[in-house]
Motif scaffolding. Structure first.
Motif, short mmCIF file in Angstrom:
data_model
loop_
_atom_site.label_atom_id
_atom_site.label_comp_id
_atom_site.label_asym_id
_atom_site.label_seq_id
_atom_site.Cartn_x
_atom_site.Cartn_y
_atom_site.Cartn_z
N ARG A 19 -28.24 21.59 -51.93
CA ARG A 19 -27.50 22.30 -50.89
C ARG A 19 -26.31 21.48 -50.43
O ARG A 19 -26.34 20.24 -50.48
N ARG A 20 -25.28 22.17 -49.97
CA ARG A 20 -24.10 21.45 -49.49
C ARG A 20 -24.40 20.69 -48.21
O ARG A 20 -24.00 19.54 -48.03
N ALA A 21 -25.10 21.36 -47.27
CA ALA A 21 -25.40 20.74 -45.98
C ALA A 21 -26.77 20.08 -46.04
O ALA A 21 -27.77 20.72 -46.38
N LEU A 22 -26.82 18.79 -45.72
CA LEU A 22 -28.07 18.04 -45.70
C LEU A 22 -28.73 18.16 -44.33
O LEU A 22 -28.04 18.32 -43.31
N PRO A 23 -30.07 18.09 -44.26
CA PRO A 23 -30.74 18.11 -42.96
C PRO A 23 -30.35 16.90 -42.13
O PRO A 23 -30.13 15.81 -42.68
N ARG A 24 -30.26 17.08 -40.79
CA ARG A 24 -29.81 15.98 -39.92
C ARG A 24 -30.66 15.93 -38.65
O ARG A 24 -30.88 16.96 -38.00
N PHE A 25 -31.15 14.74 -38.33
CA PHE A 25 -31.80 14.47 -37.06
C PHE A 25 -31.06 13.30 -36.40
O PHE A 25 -31.22 12.16 -36.82
N ASP A 26 -30.23 13.62 -35.41
CA ASP A 26 -29.39 12.60 -34.80
C ASP A 26 -30.09 11.85 -33.67
O ASP A 26 -29.78 10.69 -33.41
N ARG A 27 -30.98 12.51 -32.95
CA ARG A 27 -31.56 11.92 -31.75
C ARG A 27 -32.61 10.86 -32.10
O ARG A 27 -33.12 10.81 -33.21
#
Length: 249
Positions: A118-126
């Motif tokens: 996928r183009r957008a990767l999963p993100r967890f910023d907090r």
């Protein structure tokens, strides 16, 4: 020791060393297929665990600054992981390790296949200290139960949008510590006989050489490329577990 055995040991050392140098994990996935061709499973696992711990020390040097700068975060993974190893070993009498490996393989294949392309990767910023600790505990338990300690942190860290050096500064030391614990337990159970040490002496130099090539590649990829590689590695890990359990290699 035959020439064929030596060849497979060298190839396993090269493959496992390169992926350890690049990603800080995955040594068993890339080396065990070669080692199991010419060694008994107990010896093959013992060699992979010891080789992973030793060649991983070079990777620690690469991210030494990030390790010392984020020691508290690293400990959130390692301390629960160490607690998890004996829990996993104690569960061996109650849980079928083969079934568990297949379940984990299925999840890794789903996760890696879904996000890897996928183009957008999963993100967890907090900040997620409780989740970090849970992932570390799960890695320790799976390490003791089915030698899959790297799977949970590889998945979780691939979703953290950290610089690649910070990601490696958690994944690499976690694997070194957990695998060193595994080596100690295997040694206690008599896994390292003369034949195992002889095979290890052949595989280790190849691993030490290849890890430098992996570190060279690691330094030349971007942060997003490194995250995507971890996700693809999850897919490869799942496929590798499935193939081994189905007797395909």
């Amino acid at each position: 020791m035959t020439s064929e055995t030596i060849l497979y040991l060298i190839l396993g050392g090269l493959a496992g060393g390169f992926i350890n140098g690049f990603a800080g994990t995955g040594t068993a996935l890339f080396a065990l297929g070669f080692f199991l061709t010419v060694l008994e499973p107990k010896s093959a696992v013992a060699i992979v665990a010891l080789m992973s711990a030793l060649i991983g020390l070079q990777g620690l040097f690469v991210v030494r600054r990030e390790i010392f700068a984020n020691t508290a975060r690293l400990m959130r993974f390692i301390v629960p992981g160490l607690i998890g190893v004996p829990i996993g070993i104690s569960l061996l009498r109650y849980v079928d390790a083969g079934t568990l490996r297949l379940v984990v393989a299925g999840f890794l294949i789903f996760y890696g296949g879904y996000f890897g392309f996928r183009r957008a990767l999963p993100r967890f910023d907090r900040r997620t200290p409780k989740t970090d600790a849970t992932v570390g505990l799960a890695g320790g338990i799976l390490g003791g139960l089915a030698s899959l300690s790297g799977a949970p942190p590889a998945i979780w860290l691939s979703m953290r949008p950290w610089p690649k050096h910070e990601t490696r500064a958690v994944l690499q030391p976690f694997n070194v510590v957990i695998l060193s614990t595994t080596v100690a337990m295997l040694a206690w159970n008599g896994a390292f006989d003369a034949a195992t040490w002889a095979a290890f002496a052949v595989a280790l130099p190849a691993g030490l050489l290849a890890v430098q090539l992996g570190i060279f590649a690691f330094r030349r990829v971007s942060d997003d490329q490194f995250r995507r590689t971890l996700i693809i590695l999850c897919l490869a890990l799942g496929l590798g577990i499935l193939a081994r359990d189905l007797g395909l290699f």
